[in-house]
Design a protein around this motif. Structure first.
Motif, mmCIF file in Angstrom:
data_model
loop_
_atom_site.group_PDB
_atom_site.id
_atom_site.type_symbol
_atom_site.label_atom_id
_atom_site.label_comp_id
_atom_site.label_asym_id
_atom_site.label_seq_id
_atom_site.Cartn_x
_atom_site.Cartn_y
_atom_site.Cartn_z
ATOM 1 N N GLU A 102 26.202 12.097 -2.247
ATOM 2 C CA GLU A 102 26.517 13.407 -2.847
ATOM 3 C C GLU A 102 25.356 13.780 -3.757
ATOM 4 N N PRO A 103 24.848 15.008 -3.698
ATOM 5 C CA PRO A 103 25.225 16.082 -2.782
ATOM 6 C C PRO A 103 24.570 15.919 -1.409
ATOM 7 N N ARG A 150 28.111 14.027 2.173
ATOM 8 C CA ARG A 150 29.312 13.374 1.657
ATOM 9 C C ARG A 150 30.086 12.630 2.740
ATOM 10 N N SER A 164 30.940 9.085 -0.544
ATOM 11 C CA SER A 164 31.226 9.934 -1.707
ATOM 12 C C SER A 164 31.321 9.042 -2.938
ATOM 13 N N TYR A 165 31.376 9.662 -4.108
ATOM 14 C CA TYR A 165 31.537 8.865 -5.331
ATOM 15 C C TYR A 165 32.871 8.132 -5.339
ATOM 16 N N THR A 197 19.020 12.095 -2.473
ATOM 17 C CA THR A 197 20.111 12.846 -1.859
ATOM 18 C C THR A 197 19.529 14.129 -1.248
ATOM 19 N N VAL A 249 26.148 15.549 -10.375
ATOM 20 C CA VAL A 249 26.533 14.219 -9.862
ATOM 21 C C VAL A 249 27.205 13.393 -10.953
ATOM 22 N N ARG A 306 30.797 14.560 -10.997
ATOM 23 C CA ARG A 306 31.505 14.050 -9.810
ATOM 24 C C ARG A 306 31.803 12.558 -9.973
#
Length: 426
Positions: free
Chosen positions: A67-68, A71, A75-76, A97, A110, A113
């Protein structure tokens, strides 16, 4: 409420001790390290570790979360869950990323997120040059204010020496840590394997181990010139070790890391073009692997990291030369590292020195140690339980692990961040 871990085998990388004992945590911090059989206080919640290992949580430098931009690969949320299941309590994430994390705005996105989604600590790194293109340095001061803990263009080597020298000089004035990928990009362009008999027999485009040494030599000269704080993300060849040793003995502010894959696998594991074994830099000879294990044991190489790099099936199910590099490793990091312990090559305090204490020290973090006042970031694990790894059970969105179907030994039982349980094995 305080928690007392009793009947534990305490692994302390700071003192080098591996002994029975108990540990009390309170308010998210380690309050006391106690002898075996210590009696609980009336308000203690008691956790019986049943003789299993209790160690500081792993601090993993160089985790890629997609991410970004990508994804669907990671993902986180998925990376955070995989990290917790692997005993990783702090992920230091890469800026490679889409787009690159090269502005305070992207960094703040980020960070937000990560804080929303990941159950473990997430510390972001930022790009050293804009778009990781090696032409113009990023706003290092602003990015540090926004929370960047280090600066790196990852595997994009800054080829313009003048730009790199300027960035190092500016980083030094800010006290920033620069993480670089030692490699001579002209020699390594298009390479899929390390040069030698195996690459020749398989007809794979190869790179000489000297490319790493040439890249490191250049970087060391620039550190001497600028006085910057520098960390080599991966030293994987015997050829590069004497240069690293000289730089350290000359008093330069330099540390080095290696990935768990380069410590536990060699070029022959690629076998018949198995792309899950394609990593960057490529897997090395067994002689290189043994030299690097020795360097970790001696403390010449400071840090072991997962270099977690998720790739989807479409990127990997291609001819070996065309397949994407990288492997997921957050969950397999500790079981793979325990191969070195079971082989008698590194003891547990040495492993956790390189996986927790040294990376935390390099980034100026209080974690990575079993000391009074340290954050209660802990991993409880059984180093001896055997299992066969099934990649479909991994919590990462991408399943590109070289250890699929392999016999492993050692399981994480529980992970704690700031004294809170973020994972328990059922």
């Amino acid at each position: 409420m305080s928690i007392l871990f009793t009947n534990a085998r305490l692994i302390n990388p700071e003192t080098g001790l591996d002994q029975p004992g108990a540990l009390r945590i309170n308010g998210g911090r380690i309050e006391a390290i106690l002898p075996e059989g210590a009696s609980p206080n009336p308000d203690d919640q008691v956790i019986d570790c049943q003789g299993k290992c209790l160690a500081p949580g792993i601090v993993d430098i160089g985790v890629k979360v997609c991410e970004p931009g990508e994804r669907h690969k990671e993902s986180y949320r998925s990376a955070g869950q995989a990290a917790a299941a692997g005993g990783v309590t702090t992920m230091v994430t890469r800026p490679d990323t889409t787009p690159a994390i090269d502005s305070p705005e992207t960094l703040e996105f980020v960070t937000r997120r990560a804080n929303e989604a990941a159950p473990v600590n997430v510390l972001p790194m930022a790009a050293l040059t804009k778009e990781r293109a090696g032409r113009e340095m990023t706003e290092i001061g602003f990015l540090m204010d926004a929370g960047a803990v280090a600066f790196t263009d990852c595997d994009h080597v800054v080829q313009n020496t003048k730009v790199f020298a300027r960035a190092l000089t500016y980083a030094r004035s800010c006290g920033a840590l620069v993480i670089a990928h030692p490699q001579e990009p002209g020699l390594s362009a298009g390479a899929a394997a390390t040069s030698g008999k195996f690459a020749s027999l398989r007809g794979l485009p190869a790179v000489t181990p000297m490319a790493e040494r040439i890249g490191l030599d250049r970087d060391i000269a620039l550190i001497e010139m600028t006085g910057a704080r520098y960390h080599a993300d991966q030293i994987t060849t015997a050829r590069a070790l004497p240069a690293l040793e000289r730089a350290k003995s000359n008093g330069f502010d330099i540390t080095a890391g290696v990935s768990i894959h380069h410590l536990t696998l060699n070029e022959l594991d690629v076998a018949d073009y198995r792309t899950f074994f394609k990593v960057k830099p490529p897997l090395r000879s067994e002689e290189d692997r043994m030299a690097v294990v020795q360097a970790v044991r001696d403390g010449l190489i400071d840090v072991i990291s997962s270099m977690h790099t998720p790739q989807d099936e479409e990127s990997k199910r291609l001819p070996f030369e065309e397949a994407a590099s990288g492997a997921v490793a957050l969950e397999t990091f500790l079981p793979a590292a325990l191969r070195l312990y079971h082989a008698g090559q590194l003891d547990l305090p040495q492993l956790f020195r390189a996986m927790a204490l040294n990376p935390a020290k390099r980034l100026g973090l209080p974690s990575g140690r079993l000391g009074v006042g340290a954050p209660a970031d802990l991993v409880l694990f059984d180093p001896d339980v055997p299992f066969v790894l099934n990649r479909s059970t991994l919590l990462s969105k991408s399943k590109n692990t070289p250890f699929d179907g392999q016999r492993m030994q050692g399981r994480v039982l529980a992970t704690y961040v700031d004294g809170k349980e973020v994972y328990r094995r059922h």
